[in-house]
Enzyme design. Sequence first.
Site, PDB file in Angstrom:
ATOM      1  N   MET A 187      -5.335  -7.341   8.405  1.00  0.00           N
ATOM      2  CA  MET A 187      -4.799  -6.453   9.430  1.00  0.00           C
ATOM      3  C   MET A 187      -5.699  -5.228   9.526  1.00  0.00           C
ATOM      4  SD  MET A 187      -0.795  -6.868   8.868  1.00  0.00           S
ATOM      5  CE  MET A 187      -0.979  -6.417   7.196  1.00  0.00           C
TER       6      MET A 187
ATOM      7  N   ARG B 127      -3.039   3.183   8.429  1.00  0.00           N
ATOM      8  CA  ARG B 127      -3.334   1.985   7.639  1.00  0.00           C
ATOM      9  C   ARG B 127      -2.212   0.960   7.690  1.00  0.00           C
ATOM     10  NH1 ARG B 127      -4.770   4.255   1.766  1.00  0.00           N
ATOM     11  NH2 ARG B 127      -5.979   2.313   1.661  1.00  0.00           N
TER      12      ARG B 127
ATOM     13  N   SER C  90      12.599 -43.922 -10.255  1.00  0.00           N
ATOM     14  CA  SER C  90      11.451 -43.064 -10.025  1.00  0.00           C
ATOM     15  C   SER C  90      11.295 -42.934  -8.515  1.00  0.00           C
ATOM     16  CB  SER C  90      10.198 -43.688 -10.634  1.00  0.00           C
ATOM     17  OG  SER C  90       9.080 -42.902 -10.302  1.00  0.00           O
TER      18      SER C  90
ATOM     19  N   HIS D 163     -15.336  -8.928   1.567  1.00  0.00           N
ATOM     20  CA  HIS D 163     -14.281  -9.794   2.094  1.00  0.00           C
ATOM     21  C   HIS D 163     -14.405 -11.228   1.590  1.00  0.00           C
ATOM     22  CE1 HIS D 163     -12.782 -12.612   5.204  1.00  0.00           C
ATOM     23  NE2 HIS D 163     -11.721 -11.832   5.101  1.00  0.00           N
TER      24      HIS D 163
ATOM     25  N   GLY E 272       9.577 -42.621  -5.321  1.00  0.00           N
ATOM     26  CA  GLY E 272       8.238 -42.794  -4.752  1.00  0.00           C
ATOM     27  C   GLY E 272       8.234 -42.030  -3.446  1.00  0.00           C
ATOM     28  N   THR E 273       7.915 -40.748  -3.542  1.00  0.00           N
ATOM     29  CA  THR E 273       8.123 -39.897  -2.361  1.00  0.00           C
ATOM     30  C   THR E 273       7.053 -40.067  -1.293  1.00  0.00           C
ATOM     31  OG1 THR E 273       7.178 -38.114  -3.683  1.00  0.00           O
ATOM     32  CG2 THR E 273       9.559 -38.135  -3.430  1.00  0.00           C
ATOM     33  N   ASN E 274       5.983 -40.821  -1.585  1.00  0.00           N
ATOM     34  CA  ASN E 274       5.036 -41.093  -0.498  1.00  0.00           C
ATOM     35  C   ASN E 274       5.681 -42.021   0.523  1.00  0.00           C
ATOM     36  OD1 ASN E 274       3.290 -39.633  -2.041  1.00  0.00           O
ATOM     37  ND2 ASN E 274       2.071 -41.382  -2.726  1.00  0.00           N
ATOM     38  N   ASP E 275       6.144 -43.179   0.031  1.00  0.00           N
ATOM     39  CA  ASP E 275       6.801 -44.107   0.949  1.00  0.00           C
ATOM     40  C   ASP E 275       8.116 -43.531   1.463  1.00  0.00           C
ATOM     41  OD1 ASP E 275       5.574 -46.590   1.702  1.00  0.00           O
ATOM     42  OD2 ASP E 275       5.396 -47.021  -0.437  1.00  0.00           O
TER      43      ASP E 275
ATOM     44  N   GLU F 229      12.288 -45.640  -2.845  1.00  0.00           N
ATOM     45  CA  GLU F 229      11.347 -45.248  -1.792  1.00  0.00           C
ATOM     46  C   GLU F 229      11.778 -45.741  -0.425  1.00  0.00           C
ATOM     47  OE1 GLU F 229       7.521 -46.789  -2.923  1.00  0.00           O
ATOM     48  OE2 GLU F 229       8.406 -48.515  -3.885  1.00  0.00           O
TER      49      GLU F 229
ATOM     50  N   ARG G 211       4.406 -50.279 -12.675  1.00  0.00           N
ATOM     51  CA  ARG G 211       4.989 -50.826 -11.447  1.00  0.00           C
ATOM     52  C   ARG G 211       4.431 -52.218 -11.196  1.00  0.00           C
ATOM     53  NH1 ARG G 211       3.606 -47.932  -5.905  1.00  0.00           N
ATOM     54  NH2 ARG G 211       1.558 -48.830  -6.337  1.00  0.00           N
TER      55      ARG G 211
ATOM     56  N   GLY H 163      -7.947  -7.430   4.300  1.00  0.00           N
ATOM     57  CA  GLY H 163      -8.733  -7.386   5.523  1.00  0.00           C
ATOM     58  C   GLY H 163      -8.125  -8.100   6.722  1.00  0.00           C
TER      59      GLY H 163
ATOM     60  N   ARG I 212      -3.361  -1.879  -6.422  1.00  0.00           N
ATOM     61  CA  ARG I 212      -2.565  -3.099  -6.298  1.00  0.00           C
ATOM     62  C   ARG I 212      -2.944  -4.023  -7.443  1.00  0.00           C
ATOM     63  NH1 ARG I 212      -5.828  -5.153  -0.951  1.00  0.00           N
ATOM     64  NH2 ARG I 212      -7.869  -5.139  -1.919  1.00  0.00           N
TER      65      ARG I 212
ATOM     66  N   LYS J 227       0.835  -1.193   0.000  1.00  0.00           N
ATOM     67  CA  LYS J 227       0.000   0.000   0.000  1.00  0.00           C
ATOM     68  C   LYS J 227       0.874   1.249   0.000  1.00  0.00           C
ATOM     69  CE  LYS J 227      -3.642  -0.878   2.506  1.00  0.00           C
ATOM     70  NZ  LYS J 227      -4.221  -1.151   3.828  1.00  0.00           N
TER      71      LYS J 227
ATOM     72  N   TYR K 250      11.622 -35.909 -15.368  1.00  0.00           N
ATOM     73  CA  TYR K 250      10.190 -35.620 -15.415  1.00  0.00           C
ATOM     74  C   TYR K 250       9.575 -35.690 -14.023  1.00  0.00           C
ATOM     75  CZ  TYR K 250       9.404 -40.607 -14.772  1.00  0.00           C
ATOM     76  OH  TYR K 250       9.394 -41.869 -14.247  1.00  0.00           O
TER      77      TYR K 250
ATOM     78  N   ARG L 167      -0.349 -48.299 -11.478  1.00  0.00           N
ATOM     79  CA  ARG L 167      -0.349 -49.202 -10.319  1.00  0.00           C
ATOM     80  C   ARG L 167      -1.119 -50.447 -10.716  1.00  0.00           C
ATOM     81  NH1 ARG L 167      -2.257 -44.406  -8.894  1.00  0.00           N
ATOM     82  NH2 ARG L 167      -1.067 -43.050  -7.522  1.00  0.00           N
TER      83      ARG L 167
ATOM     84  N   CYS M 150       7.102 -39.939  -8.646  1.00  0.00           N
ATOM     85  CA  CYS M 150       5.721 -40.352  -8.874  1.00  0.00           C
ATOM     86  C   CYS M 150       4.884 -40.269  -7.615  1.00  0.00           C
ATOM     87  CB  CYS M 150       5.668 -41.756  -9.474  1.00  0.00           C
ATOM     88  SG  CYS M 150       6.382 -43.005  -8.403  1.00  0.00           S
TER      89      CYS M 150
HETATM   90  P1  ADP Z   1      -7.644  -2.687   3.861  1.00  0.00           P
HETATM   91  O1  ADP Z   1      -6.244  -3.134   3.681  1.00  0.00           O
HETATM   92  O2  ADP Z   1      -8.427  -3.489   4.827  1.00  0.00           O
HETATM   93  O3  ADP Z   1      -8.337  -2.421   2.560  1.00  0.00           O
HETATM   94  P2  ADP Z   1      -7.248   0.139   4.020  1.00  0.00           P
HETATM   95  O4  ADP Z   1      -6.097   0.679   4.755  1.00  0.00           O
HETATM   96  O5  ADP Z   1      -7.119   0.082   2.550  1.00  0.00           O
HETATM   97  O6  ADP Z   1      -7.548  -1.290   4.621  1.00  0.00           O
HETATM   98  O7  ADP Z   1      -8.493   1.000   4.450  1.00  0.00           O
HETATM   99  C1  ADP Z   1      -9.815   0.585   4.616  1.00  0.00           C
HETATM  100  C2  ADP Z   1     -10.745   1.504   3.861  1.00  0.00           C
HETATM  101  O8  ADP Z   1     -10.591   2.850   4.290  1.00  0.00           O
HETATM  102  C3  ADP Z   1     -10.490   1.516   2.375  1.00  0.00           C
HETATM  103  O9  ADP Z   1     -11.714   1.530   1.707  1.00  0.00           O
HETATM  104  C4  ADP Z   1      -9.773   2.796   2.141  1.00  0.00           C
HETATM  105  O10 ADP Z   1      -9.991   3.304   0.860  1.00  0.00           O
HETATM  106  C5  ADP Z   1     -10.349   3.701   3.203  1.00  0.00           C
HETATM  107  N1  ADP Z   1      -9.376   4.727   3.554  1.00  0.00           N
HETATM  108  C6  ADP Z   1      -8.139   4.533   4.025  1.00  0.00           C
HETATM  109  N2  ADP Z   1      -7.495   5.698   4.183  1.00  0.00           N
HETATM  110  C7  ADP Z   1      -8.357   6.666   3.832  1.00  0.00           C
HETATM  111  C8  ADP Z   1      -8.286   8.092   3.781  1.00  0.00           C
HETATM  112  N3  ADP Z   1      -7.173   8.726   4.112  1.00  0.00           N
HETATM  113  N4  ADP Z   1      -9.353   8.755   3.372  1.00  0.00           N
HETATM  114  C9  ADP Z   1     -10.487   8.107   3.035  1.00  0.00           C
HETATM  115  N5  ADP Z   1     -10.638   6.783   3.063  1.00  0.00           N
HETATM  116  C10 ADP Z   1      -9.579   6.049   3.458  1.00  0.00           C
HETATM  117 MG    MG Z   2      -7.523  -1.412   1.084  1.00  0.00          MG
HETATM  118 MG    MG Z   3       5.391 -47.072  -2.477  1.00  0.00          MG
END
Ligand code: ADP
Ligand code: MG
Ligand code: MG
Length: 931
Positions: free
Chosen positions: A126, A115, A792, A476, A794-797, A773, A638, A124, A359, A45, A879, A582, A859
Amino acid sequence: MPRTKSRSNTGRASRSSARAPKYVYAFANGRAEGSSAMRDLLGGKGCELAEMTKMGVPVPPGFTISTEAWAAYNAAGKKYPAGLWEQVMAHLSRLQTAAGTRLGDATRPLLVSVRSGARVSMPGMMDTVLNLGLNDQTVLGLAQRTRNERFAWDCYRRFITLFGDVVLSIDRRAFDTLLDAAKQRTGAKTDADLPADALKGLVAEFKGVVQEKVGRAFPQDPQEQLRLAINAVFDSWWARKAVDYRRIHRLPDDWGTAVTVMAMVFGNLGPTSGTGVCFSRDPSSGERRFFGEFLVNAQGEDVVAGIRTGEHLDALKTRMPAVYRKLNAIKDRLELHYRDMQDIEFTVQDGKLFILQTRSGKRTAAAAVRIAVEMSTKEKRIGRDTALLRVEPASLHQLLVKTVDPQAKYTAIASGLPATPAAAVGKVVFDPEKAVEMALRQEAVILVRPETSPEDVAGMHAAQGVLTSRGGLTSHAAVVARGWGKCCVVGAGDVVVEEENHLFRAGRAVVREGQVITLNGATGEVIVGAQPLVDPKLSDEFRELLGWAHERATTRVRANADTPADAAKAREFGAVGIGLVRTEHMFFGDERIPIVREMIMAGDVQARKKAVDKLLPFQREDFIGIFRAMAPHPVTIRLLDPPLHEFLPKYKEVLEEYTRLDARGFNPERHAELGAVKARLEALLEANPMLGHRGCRLGITFPEIYDMQVRAIMEAACEVVGEGHRVEPEIMIPLTGTVAEMKLTREMTDRVAQQVIAETGKGVHYSVGTMIEVPRAALVADRIAQYAEFFSFGTNDLTQMTFGYSRDDIGKFLPFYLEKKLLPNDPFAVLDQAGVGELVRIGIERGRKTVSGLKVGICGEHGGEPASVEFCHRVGMTYVSCSPYMVPVAWLAAAQAEIKQPRSPGGVQPKASRANMKRSHMSRTNRRTKQ
Ligand code: ADP
Ligand code: MG
Ligand code: MG
C-alpha cells in the site's frame, strides 16, 4: 494557512464528535491513545508507534485514523463518515501544538507523512506519502529556516513524485526519467549529488508533468493535500498489488487499512543525517547479531525501494558512534519488550535518532526456527508453546528445500546478495506476467528484474527464484521473497537487464530469455545452466522444535510412501507410520510392466492367474522393504486402484503404429500383437475412467489380483515378523461405496490372510479397512464400519466427486474461478471444509457411532496443508498422512492445532472444547497486552 480556519474546524469537531465514534488516536511526547493491543483498529504501524511512544522511544508525534474509519468510508461509497474530518482537524491542531509548527506556515512549515498500515504487514503493497505540506511558499520557508536550499527542494521534488504517483495516479516513471536526465546533465552519481538548482528545476518540470497528466495544477493548499492523501491511502487497500498479495496470503479483504499522519523527520538534511532499516537478529540465519543497512543523506523510501543500495550498519557506527549506540540500545529494548525479533525503521536528523516503525521481522524459516528455539531455551523469554506458534508450518518447507550441491564445480557469471538460502533452477524471464503464464504451464522460471516493485508480486510468486540487479537485503524483492522462503538474489550489480532485447548481460556473458540459469541462494551466485541440487540437512534447532511438536500434537503424522527409500526418508522426517502405499506404483518397473500387461491381456481366468502369480514375488519384495523401513509403525497398503488402461501403451500410439504396419504389410508378428493390444484397449475404453472400472470394482470382478496382493502383503509381514520386527499391516480397500462391497472384499481379504498365517505359522496382527472417497461411503459410514477396521479419507477423489470437478481438467477454469473469487483456493490443495470437510465430519461421526474410537486418517494431498491439518485435528482424526517432505510441516500444524484447541486423550473432542478454545485465545491476547 489562516489560523481562524483551523480553529473553526476544531470547534465543529468537538460538537459532532460527541455523537460520532472515535476514529482518530493520537501519539505524542510520551503519551498515546493507542497501544499494541489495538492492532486490528490502528494497524500494525499505528499501534506500535503508539506503544513505542509510551515506552519513551523517540518517535515523531502524530495520529492514526482507525480501520473503522476506513470501513465506514468504504461502506458509504468512499465518503467520510460524519465527524471523521472534524476529528482529523482536531488532531492536526494537537499535532501542530506538539510539533510547535503549523501545516502551511509560510516561515516554519510543518511537514507530515501520511502512511498506510494494515493489521498484518503487507510490505510495500500500500502507499505512503512523505513531505506533505510543501507548496511554492512553504518550500521557501523550509529552505530559509534550515538554511539548506538543496534540502528543501529535494523534499519538494520527492513530495511531488510520491503525491503524483500515489494520489494522482501518474506513472512514477514520468518523474524518474526527468530525474535521471538531470543526473546525467549535472554528472551526479546518486540523487544525493544533485545540486539545489537542479532540484529546483526538477520541481518546475514535475509540476509541468502534473499539469499535463491530470489537467490541473499541483494542489497548493496543504489541507487539500492532506485530505487527498488520506483518501488515496484508504483506497490503496484496493490497489491491484495489494489485492494480489492478500489472495496469495489468504488475507481477508474486509480488514482495511489505518492511516497514520505524523510529523516528518529528515534524513536528507546532509552528512549528519540519514535513514536505515535494521533487524534485531539476522533475518536470514536467525543469528543473534545486529543487522541492517544505512543510507546517509537520504529519505526512508530510498532504502525500502532499493533505489540506492545501503551501507552496512558499521558505516553508521563509524560515522555517528553515539547514534549507533543509542540505536543498539533501543533495538535491545524493543526486542525484549515484544519478545520477538524486530524489524525497525529509523531516521537520523542532524545527529538525532528517531524510530519510525517497528514490527516482527520477516524471516526465513531457518531463522524463525532458530530464534524461537533460542528464545525459549537459551534465553528463557518465551515458553515452548509460544515457540511452536512462532513458526509458520508451511514455511518449514523451505528448510526441506534443495540447495546447490556443495561439490558442484562451476563459474558464476555474477553474484549478488543472498536474500534467502534456497537454490533454484529455471528459465530466465523478464516479464512478471509471462512468468505467471509459464508457471501455469508447469515450467520452472526465474524472474530477472532491475529491481522489483509491488506490481511484480504475482510473477515473483509464480517464479522459482528472483534475481535483481539493484537493491539491498531489505529491498522489496528481498523482503517479499524471504517471506515465502523463495530463492532470491538481489543487488547483483553486474547483471544488466535489457528487457526490450529479452536478455541480460553479466560481464561478457549474455543470457537470453528462456535460457536456463541456476541461482545459488546461499551464496548469491548466478550460474548459467542447471546445477545439481542436493537434499537439505536438518539443523539441531529444527530437530528440537520438531521434538516439541511430536510431544504436543495429539494428531499423529504418517507419510504417503511407495518404496522403501521413500519410507526411510519419511522416518527421517519423523513419520510414525505410512498412511498410504500405492501398490500400482510398483507395477511400472521395467521388469514388471510386461507382466502387468500380460495380466491385463489375459483372455481367461487361467491366463490371468498365471500372470498375477508372476507378480507376487515382486510385490512381496517391495513390502518386505517397506515393512523393515517402517517397523514398528503401522503401514497402510491400498490394493490396486486405477483403471487398467493406465498400464497399457497409449491408444493413439498403438493405433498409429498398427495403421502404419497395416498399410505396409510387413512385420506380421508385431502387427498381430498390436492388433490384440488395440482390441483390448478398445474394450477397456471408458467414457469416464475416473468413475469407471477401478478401485474395489476391479478387485471384485478380478479377485485373483486382490488375492495375490493380500498374499504378498501377508507373506512379507510374516517374513519381517520372523526377523524379529514388529509389523502391523493395514490392508486398505479403495473406492468402496456400499456396505456389500466392503463386506465382500473384507471376506476375500480375511480368507487369504488367514491362509498365509496358517501356512507360515507366524502370528501377524493385520487389519482391513477402507478409503472413504465416494461421497456415499461417508453417508453410510455407520454401516461400512461394521466391516471396516479403519477409515482413511481419500480427499483427492472425495473432492473430485463432491464438487464434480475432474482433477485433470480443473486447470481450464480454476484460474478464472480464483481470480473472480468464485473459489477461495484450489480445493485439491486446500481442503474445502464447508463441503468436502462436512462429508469427512459426517463420515467420522457415523463410523464412530458403530465403533467408538475407530481409527481414522486422511491420505489426500491435503494431509500436509496446515489449515487442512488443523481441520483434521478438529474433527478428531487419529492421524494425517502426507508426502515425506511435508511431514515436519504437518507435525507443526498438528501441534499448533492442539495448542489452539486441546483435545482430550482418545481423540474425541471434549464437550468443553469451545470454552477451551476461548480460554486459550484469551490468554494469548492477555499475554500480548501485558508485553
Ligand atoms: P512502508 O509500509 O511501505 O514501509 P512507510 O509508511 O513505512 O511505508 O514509509 C515509507 C518510508 O518512509 C519508510 O522508510 C519510513 O521510515 C519513511 N517515513 C515514513 N514516515 C516518515 C516520517 N514522518 N519522517 C521520515 N520518514 C518517514
Ligand atoms: Mg515501513
Ligand atoms: Mg482415490
